[in-house]
Design an enzyme around this catalytic site. Structure first.
Site, PDB file in Angstrom:
ATOM      1  N   ASP A 131     -24.790  -0.350   2.692  1.00  0.00           N
ATOM      2  CA  ASP A 131     -24.894   0.075   1.288  1.00  0.00           C
ATOM      3  C   ASP A 131     -25.528  -1.079   0.491  1.00  0.00           C
ATOM      4  OD1 ASP A 131     -24.417   0.678  -1.378  1.00  0.00           O
ATOM      5  OD2 ASP A 131     -22.458   1.587  -0.978  1.00  0.00           O
ATOM      6  N   HIS A 132     -26.726  -0.832  -0.026  1.00  0.00           N
ATOM      7  CA  HIS A 132     -27.481  -1.907  -0.677  1.00  0.00           C
ATOM      8  C   HIS A 132     -26.826  -2.365  -1.986  1.00  0.00           C
ATOM      9  CE1 HIS A 132     -30.763  -4.568  -1.110  1.00  0.00           C
ATOM     10  NE2 HIS A 132     -31.637  -3.872  -0.405  1.00  0.00           N
TER      11      HIS A 132
END
Ligand code: CAO
Length: 552
Positions: free
Chosen positions: A524-525
């Site tokens: 998850d950036h």
């Protein structure tokens, strides 16, 4: 071959002549075992009556306002042979509807008990034949004020879902259960401070009383809690103010289960049912509204349900125009995991990073150990078990991967529970190896083997699939080179693994054959930048290349 089967009102305790307040099916509908047929509401409890058999509804014998008692026929269902072959259907058909749905008359036999010093004990009421039922939702915490009938917890057995309402009003002083606990009739749920409220006993003829909370069995979307299902609903990340926890929401257990599947916070849904009751259609309308709403202003955390994606409607195509087709309903696991996967795909800005790990020495070590074990009869060591152990070490070094987003906060976990995707005939499920940091590779191999077996046999319990911090999806036994797994919210990363293969690797002087394991890490950036993800991958590959590093 088909068979007409009557679905009747099961044993609903002391109640009779209970009004039908919702009918959930119509003639022609295809229903599965445990789908709700109708909702009944007495002066003490609201209960969904689930289907005890899968098939097509041929006749509906009740309408809203009718009064029914144990044994009243609700619908007649044409059950096809395949449906009768399903284990759940077979069990229910054999045991009769009472098994499919044990009524849980709230307060009928378990009123609140003063616990001294002004404290009132609220315990699990009579929940029929069920015992050791897992707690899947806790609605209150210390300090919350609750009214009589406010739901305290949701219990979910393999046959029914039921909310346990408060039998007294007061302020919660202590919550004695947590998610995953198992309870039976009489188990203490909360201690309340406050004068015991008189339990109003309205005569049955008083009809529907909106002030009652649900306390009865409903659908059991159990198996699927499983598949990549989030243990924390998306609502945890929603932004608009909502009424405080413990606020009264009137909805039947099946509507609550439906809302949970979609990650909808029922406190935000406008009710359209009698006396402020939230119906399934209200939840659907809420989701549709959220999806068609104009995009909200940029926010720190994504709001529930995709933040108002302005999507085109799903294409409706008459495929039969182009050739022969067969329509096959999705399995329960697929339906639920699909909703979770879609949410995770839409809401998580995920990036997949690839790495190659040289496992030549590790594989030789594994093969050697397994040869030695053959004589001693010990557990077979799998590559998955080594991967779990190496991932734990990498999670310890990079704590951001062992975390969940909660609004603007990152919740860093100090425990190491590793989920692994297991392919089963009914779909994908994710059993969890708890406290993997405290287990040996042998123990992990044994436990993952046992869990995978239970998964394939459909025997996993909800607790077996909850609490993961990080997931491994291994397709190594099948093949493939690389893929992009979907993050299993509320986790922030997932490791995909494919089949190892001999590859020529340049050692500075020559090409040498090495066994290479392809790794695909999706992260998850919002939490993990590319540099960190690549460091994690490089470190993991180092651990796998020289497993001695795991003990350092
Ligand atoms: N490279 C090469 N061979 C591998 C391997 C790898 N990465 N991983 C496993 N193998 C081998 C095993 O050694 C085993 O060989 P032997 O029978 O000769 O010992 C064989 O492949 C079968 O292994 P397996 O996959 O059945 O067992 P496992 O312990 O490795 O995995 C489990 C267990 C539950 C992860 C697996 O059965 C499974 O269900 N995988 C599918 C997961 C999935 O669907 N993921 C996609 C999710 S969508 O994102």
């Amino acid at each position: 071959m088909s068979q007409l089967i009557e679905v009747k009102v099961p044993d609903i305790g002391d109640f009779s002549e209970v009004p039908v307040i919702d009918v959930c099916v119509k003639v022609g509908d295809r229903i599965e075992v445990d789908d709700p047929i109708c909702t009944l509401e007495s002066d003490k409890a609201t209960m969904d009556v689930p289907a005890s058999v899968a098939g097509v509804v041929k006749e509906v014998r009740v309408k809203v306002g009718d009064r029914v008692s144990e044994g009243s026929v609700l619908v007649r269902v044409e059950a096809d042979a395949a449906a009768l072959d399903e284990p759940a259907a077979a069990v229910n058909a054999a045991a009769g509807p009472a098994l499919a749905s044990a009524a849980a008359p709230a307060q009928a036999s378990m009123p609140s008990v003063p616990a001294g010093a002004g404290l009132i004990e609220v315990r699990v009421p009579d929940i029929g034949d069920f015992s050791d039922v897992p707690v899947i939702d806790v609605f209150v915490r210390p300090g919350d004020r609750v009214q009589v009938d406010d739901p305290l917890v949701t219990l979910e057995s393999d046959k029914a879902t039921m909310d346990v309402p408060s039998s007294a009003a007061g302020v919660v002083k202590e919550v004695r259960v947590k998610l995953g606990d198992r309870v039976s009739q009489g188990s203490l749920i909360v201690l309340l401070e406050g004068a015991p409220a008189a339990v109003p006993v309205a005569p049955a003829s008083a009809g529907v009383d909106a002030g009652r909370a649900p306390a009865a069995p409903a659908v059991a979307p159990l198996a699927a809690a499983a598949a990549l299902a989030s243990t924390a609903p998306a609502e945890a990340q929603s932004l608009p103010p909502v009424p405080p926890l413990g606020s009264k929401v009137h909805a039947s257990p099946s509507v609550r289960a439906y809302a949970r599947e979609l990650g909808v916070d029922l406190r935000k849904v406008s009710p359209s049912g009698p006396n402020g009751r939230i119906l399934k259609a209200d939840v659907t309308a809420f989701v549709k509204g959220a999806l068609s709403a104009p995009p909200a202003a940029p926010v720190a955390a994504a709001p529930a349900l995709g933040g108002g994606l302005d999507l085109l409607p799903w294409p409706k195509v008459d495929f039969a125009k182009f050739g022969e087709i067969e329509v096959k309903p999705l399995s329960r696991i697929k339906k639920i995991s699909g909703q979770n996967l879609a949410r995770n795909w839409v809401m998580i800005p995920a990036v997949t990073y690839h790495e190659d790990a040289d496992i030549t020495d590790l594989e030789a070590f594994r093969v050697q150990l397994n040869k030695e074990n053959e004589k001693g009869g010990g557990a077979k060591l799998t590559m998955l078990a080594f991967l779990v152990k190496a991932c734990v070490k990498a999670l310890q070094k990079f704590p951001e991967f062992n975390a969940s987003l909660d609004g603007d906060n990152l919740v860093l976990k100090k425990y190491f529970n590793i989920g692994f995707a297991a392919d089963t005939p009914n779909g994908l499920v994710v059993p969890v190896i708890k406290n993997a940091d405290q287990k040996s590779v042998y123990e992990i191999a044994q436990e993952s083997g046992d869990l995978a077996k239970q998964a394939r046999e459909g025997k996993l319990k909800p607790a077996d699939m909850q609490g993961a911090c990080f997931t491994i999806s291994s397709l190594g036994g099948i093949g493939g080179t690389y893929f992009a797994p979907i993050v299993n919210a509320p986790e922030v990363a997932i490791l995909g693994v494919n089949k190892s293969a001999m590859k020529p690797v340049w050692d500075g002087k020559q090409f040498v054959p090495r066994l290479i394991l392809p790794l695909s890490l999706t992260a998850d950036h919002r939490v993990i930048d590319g540099a960190l993800a690549t460091r994690f991958n490089v470190y993991l590959a180092q651990l796998l290349a020289d497993f001695r590093r795991v003990v350092l």
